[in-house]
Design an enzyme around this catalytic site. Structure first.
Site, PDB file in Angstrom:
ATOM      1  N   TYR A 145      -2.465  -4.244  12.205  1.00  0.00           N
ATOM      2  CA  TYR A 145      -0.758  -2.398  11.703  1.00  0.00           C
ATOM      3  C   TYR A 145      -0.079  -3.086  11.839  1.00  0.00           C
ATOM      4  CZ  TYR A 145       0.769   1.829  13.766  1.00  0.00           C
ATOM      5  OH  TYR A 145       1.618   3.445  13.439  1.00  0.00           O
ATOM      6  N   SER A 194       6.985   2.565  13.301  1.00  0.00           N
ATOM      7  CA  SER A 194       6.523   1.641  14.100  1.00  0.00           C
ATOM      8  C   SER A 194       6.987   0.863  15.167  1.00  0.00           C
ATOM      9  CB  SER A 194       4.815   1.990  14.142  1.00  0.00           C
ATOM     10  OG  SER A 194       3.956   1.741  15.427  1.00  0.00           O
TER      11      SER A 194
END
Length: 327
Positions: free
Chosen positions: A157, A130
């Site tokens: 995350y 990501s």
């Protein structure tokens, strides 16, 4: 006959699109997904329904963190290529339910790597990372580069995604199988995730509800259309690194767009103006993202084709068709 390609997260937004593209070029695909309720499972089931009647697609409903089942699935089907897209997504949700990220992102990634290292003749593991690993860094005249430090995550995350990259680096060296981590930059489009801003904004605008604009509208994102993302994923899959090597590549549009400009573009696509409530930035969020895609382009010829106005129009058209929203 070539062995099937395993796609984890096949009921998810990106996994669904990747599986269909692979099938369209004649590959056999085994999809894996637990189909959890992080967002409406009906949308995930609807994605899966698009595979009905395709004989070259098989689906296994299982938890990727179940290491024994994953190993059996990979080894029993002679799988040598894996596109690992299953993960617990969402920055804000990681503040509420951190242990979901431990199981899906950390234990799940480890489980997939363990399955791959036991597969005979394994060729390539491509997995989702990501843009959040870059932390909250300002936009300059250039995009974020893969060799920049990524050691200051602002959300759990992001921390789990960076941890996956480090685990993959160690496994590539230890066990000699090629791996590619792809740092995705704000993927959007038809069949997308309802927790993403463009999707939730569309729902609220069509219902006549106000939208909440975080960061007081000052944020910017490198919005990347789903078809362009799939181009990059499959291009990467087809160009594995040498045995024992692990690489990380950005995959984005490389044209960051301000949040207010995105909203204005979405309003035009929907044909309605949004009532906006301005809010401060939320914990864990970042101000901007901007991908330097030169490495991926040099490797695969990757070049995004769908600009934001076209992509949001395609999404708005799909949304009305799928949900029957009134125009």
């Amino acid at each position: 006959m070539t062995s099937p390609i395993l796609v984890t997260g096949a009921a998810g937004f990106i996994g669904h699109a990747v599986a269909h593209r692979l099938l369209a070029r004649g590959e056999r695909v085994i999809g894996v997904d637990i189909v959890n309720d992080y967002y409406d499972p009906a949308l995930k089931e609807a994605r899966l329904a698009t595979f009905v009647g395709i004989n070259s697609f098989a689906f296994e409903r299982l938890d990727i963190a179940d290491a024994d089942k994953m190993k059996a699935l990979v080894c029993d089907n002679d799988i040598v290529r894996v596109v690992h897209l299953a993960a617990q997504a969402g920055v804000r949700y990681s503040l509420e339910n951190p242990f979901a990220y431990e199981r899906s992102n950390l234990a799940g990634h480890l489980s997939v790597m363990e399955a791959c290292r036991h597969a005979e003749g394994f060729e390539h593991l491509v997995y989702a990372s990501s843009s959040s690993v870059y932390g909250d860094k300002p936009i300059s005249g250039e995009g974020f580069k893969e060799d920049e430090p990524a050691n200051d995550p602002v959300s759990l995350y992001a921390a789990t995604k960076r941890a996956c990259e480090l685990m993959s680096q160690s496994y590539a060296k230890l066990y000699g199988f090629p791996q590619t981590g792809l740092r995705f930059f704000t993927v959007y489009g038809p069949w997308g995730r309802p927790d993403m801003a463009y999707f939730s904004f569309t729902q609220k605008i069509l219902r006549g509800e106000a939208i909440e604009v975080y960061g007081n509208g000052q944020m910017a994102r490198d919005f990347t259309y789903i078809d362009d993302i799939v181009d990059g994923i499959i291009g990467s899959l087809d160009h594995p690194p040498a045995r024992g090597e692990h690489r990380v590549l950005n995959i984005g549009d490389s044209h960051p767009v301000g949040l207010m400009e995105m909203i204005e573009t979405l309003e035009k696509a929907i044909g309605r103006e949004a009532t906006k409530i301005m809010r401060p930035m939320q914990p864990g969020d970042v101000t901007a993202t901007y991908a330097d895609i030169s490495k991926l382009h040099a490797l695969t010829g990757y070049k995004p084709k769908v600009m934001l106005a076209e992509g949001l129009q395609k999404f708005a058209d799909w949304y009305r068709q799928h949900y029957g929203a009134a125009s």
